[in-house]
Design an enzyme around this catalytic site. Structure first.
Site, PDB file in Angstrom:
ATOM      1  N   GLU A 166     -26.028 -12.033  55.721  1.00 29.14           N
ATOM      2  CA  GLU A 166     -26.908 -13.024  55.487  1.00 29.14           C
ATOM      3  C   GLU A 166     -27.045 -13.574  53.967  1.00 29.14           C
ATOM      4  O   GLU A 166     -28.460 -13.438  53.472  1.00 29.14           O
ATOM      5  CB  GLU A 166     -28.473 -12.986  56.208  1.00 29.14           C
ATOM      6  CG  GLU A 166     -28.309 -13.059  57.705  1.00 29.14           C
ATOM      7  CD  GLU A 166     -29.547 -13.108  58.254  1.00 29.14           C
ATOM      8  OE1 GLU A 166     -30.591 -12.717  57.670  1.00 29.14           O
ATOM      9  OE2 GLU A 166     -29.781 -13.194  59.605  1.00 29.14           O
ATOM     10  N   GLU A 367     -26.174 -10.688  65.253  1.00 28.73           N
ATOM     11  CA  GLU A 367     -27.750 -10.833  65.435  1.00 28.73           C
ATOM     12  C   GLU A 367     -28.147 -11.916  66.476  1.00 28.73           C
ATOM     13  O   GLU A 367     -27.661 -12.974  66.094  1.00 28.73           O
ATOM     14  CB  GLU A 367     -28.520 -10.590  64.259  1.00 28.73           C
ATOM     15  CG  GLU A 367     -28.352  -9.392  63.472  1.00 28.73           C
ATOM     16  CD  GLU A 367     -29.210  -9.426  62.245  1.00 28.73           C
ATOM     17  OE1 GLU A 367     -30.370 -10.140  62.316  1.00 28.73           O
ATOM     18  OE2 GLU A 367     -28.802  -8.886  61.212  1.00 28.73           O
TER      19      GLU A 367
HETATM   20  C1  BG6 Z   1     -32.314 -11.524  60.355  1.00 26.27           C
HETATM   21  C2  BG6 Z   1     -32.131  -9.886  59.263  1.00 26.27           C
HETATM   22  O1  BG6 Z   1     -32.508 -12.310  59.512  1.00 26.27           O
HETATM   23  O2  BG6 Z   1     -33.473 -11.171  60.928  1.00 26.27           O
HETATM   24  C3  BG6 Z   1     -32.911  -8.579  59.722  1.00 26.27           C
HETATM   25  O3  BG6 Z   1     -30.761  -9.628  59.130  1.00 26.27           O
HETATM   26  C4  BG6 Z   1     -34.314  -9.174  60.089  1.00 26.27           C
HETATM   27  O4  BG6 Z   1     -32.811  -7.918  58.563  1.00 26.27           O
HETATM   28  C5  BG6 Z   1     -34.276  -9.931  61.312  1.00 26.27           C
HETATM   29  O5  BG6 Z   1     -35.031  -8.004  60.328  1.00 26.27           O
HETATM   30  C6  BG6 Z   1     -35.511 -10.460  61.741  1.00 26.27           C
HETATM   31  O6  BG6 Z   1     -36.346 -11.388  60.961  1.00 26.27           O
HETATM   32  P1  BG6 Z   1     -37.783 -10.468  60.675  1.00 26.27           P
HETATM   33  O7  BG6 Z   1     -38.108 -11.521  59.120  1.00 26.27           O
HETATM   34  O8  BG6 Z   1     -38.805 -10.932  61.575  1.00 26.27           O
HETATM   35  O9  BG6 Z   1     -37.507  -9.117  60.280  1.00 26.27           O
END
Ligand code: BG6
Length: 481
Positions: A166, A367
């Site tokens: 990202e 993801e």
């Molecule tokens: C993604 C990232 O954007 O979202 C992760 O690659 C992150 O590192 C995940 O943990 C969830 O977002 P957040 O802000 O709730 O941790």
């Protein structure tokens, strides 16, 4: 309805070094380690990166649990701050090399493909203090040298490499929206950093082509795609959405897949007097070093409308932006804990976009996930969290993923964020995403209902659809949390 997935489909989950390992024995602080040192109150309940899950010590047990829930592939990242002692010369840290060797071997011994990413928001803070971080192209060179060390050390066993996770989040978090240190708001710097990240990724890919000897080896990048949908069909909203797409998605997609930065975006920045500085040699590196494979992180779409006002300063205007404004669509389905809209059909739109505009490149959903707070609310008498909302969430996204594969998009896998509840940056452990819960005080890890459910899917390569899917026949919405 039973949905069968392509042969050898990746059923897995993703985490990152800085969010799972803990700081144990690291040689350098990264940007988040440092931010926590100077401003602990910026972190939920003041829980910082030194209290991340204990993967550094418990990786054997953790990987055994990942195997138990049927994962055949897992992504994590190699921390620059752990592997390298001298950031300028790239000398290796012995314990870092030992650790990643053991982790990779342990994954393989358990029948899990290790998928390795090289940068997950974890720039060594010294490079920020010395050079201004990603603002300076020298940092991209040092990153490529670090990447080269990783390929040399591990590509005999790791076949699937990714340069950045990202990159747009680095740009937004550090230079526009203040959710990552150094929390600067500066449009022109953000534009240059975005370009420098494109270049750094291409330089790392160049190193890969030079040193990788594994015939199965391939390299890509991980992008968070947030498809923008205009608020209305008006030309103004459509234009706003088009520009949002150029910046949020196409900048990194076009350069990664086609080796070219979008001309229209460059012309727009040029007319604003903020075009990135580039040289013909750099543009040639970007052109020649495109990716083999793509990872797409998808959590939520963007709803976009025309901007409300405008001044002459891109830096001032960027929040809300000069060219578009985020739009809170009435009636949208929300995960209120995280504040993100749930719109699974976007997965289909992303897959078709890749098919039609990006050479139908091989990709996987790297993801996807649902961050939920206080999950103990759903713990049963046996201590298992009954996260049916997560099972529904995954089913809906897999429904659209399956559909877009049927319609010809070249997707080979699905990874949930995350295998075991891990540390979430400034949100610390507020929202949990994992198949496996983690009591951070006792380090007792327990498989959630979704973990057992996912094993059934992974083992059979088939998903039984037990819910109604928005947009599909007989739609009945799943209640928002
Ligand atoms: C993604 C990232 O954007 O979202 C992760 O690659 C992150 O590192 C995940 O943990 C969830 O977002 P957040 O802000 O709730 O941790």
């Amino acid at each position: 309805m039973k949905l069968e997935f392509p042969k050898d489909f990746w059923w897995g989950a993703a985490t990152s070094g800085p969010q799972s390992e803990g700081r144990f024995n690291k040689q350098h602080a990264n940007m988040f380690d440092y931010w926590y040192e100077v401003e602990p109150e910026a972190f939920y309940k003041q829980v910082g990166p030194d209290t991340t899950s204990n993967f550094y010590n418990s990786f054997k047990e953790d990987i055994r649990l990942m195997k138990e829930i049927g994962l055949n592939s897992v992504r994590t990242s190699i921390q620059w701050t752990r592997l390298i002692d001298d950031l300028e010369t790239g000398t290796l840290n012995e314990d870092g090399v030992r650790f990643y060797n053991e982790v990779i071997d342990e994954f393989i011994a358990n029948g899990i493909r290790p998928v390795m990413n090289l940068h997950h928001f974890d720039l060594p803070v010294e490079l920020y203090h010395k050079y201004g971080g990603w603002e300076n192209k020298r940092v991209g060179e040092l990153f490529a040298n670090f990447a080269e060390q990783c390929f040399k050390l591990f590509s005999d066993r790791v076949t699937d490499w990714f340069t950045f996770n990202e990159p747009m989040v680095i740009v937004e978090g550090e230079y526009l929206m203040q959710f990552h240190y150094p929390k600067i708001v500066d449009g022109p710097k953000a534009v240059q950093v975005a370009y420098n990240l494109v270049l750094a990724s291409a330089k790392a890919i160049q190193k890969f082509r030079e040193v990788n000897t594994n015939p199965k080896g391939r390299i890509g990048t991980i992008l968070n795609l947030t498809p923008p949908y205009p608020a209305t069909d008006s030309p103004e909203d459509k234009k706003a959405s088009h520009i949002a797409n150029l910046w949020l998605n196409r900048l990194f997609m076009d350069s990664a897949v086609h080796g070219e930065l979008p001309e229209e975006l460059a012309a727009l920045f040029d007319s604003e007097g903020v075009l990135w500085e580039s040289t013909p040699e750099e543009l040639a590196i970007i052109k020649e070093n495109v990716i083999d494979v793509l990872g797409i992180n998808f959590y939520h779409p963007h709803r976009v409308e025309r901007p409300e006002f405008s001044s002459n300063s891109l830096a001032i205007d960027w929040l809300p932006t000069k060219f578009w404004k985020d739009y809170d669509m009435p009636g949208r389905r929300m995960n209120h804990d995280k504040g993100w809209e749930i719109y699974p059909k976007a997965v289909y739109d992303i897959g078709m976009d890749i098919k039609e505009n990006y050479n139908n490149i091989e990709w996987f959903m790297s993801e996807n996930g649902m961050g939920v707070s206080r999950e103990e609310r759903w713990m049963n008498a046996d201590g298992v969290i009954e996260d049916d909302y997560r099972i529904s969430f995954i089913q809906e996204h897999l429904y659209w993923l399956h559909k877009v594969i049927e319609d010809g998009s070249n997707c080979f896998g699905y990874h949930l964020w995350t295998p075991i509840d891990c540390w979430s940056w400034a949100n610390a452990y507020r929202n949990r995403y994992g198949f496996i819960s983690n009591n951070i005080h006792t380090q007792i890890k327990t498989i959630k209902k979704s973990g057992y459910w996912f094993k059934g899917v992974a083992d059979t390569n088939t998903m039984e659809l037990t819910i109604h899917v928005e947009g599909a026949e007989n739609f009945k919405p799943v209640t928002s949390l």
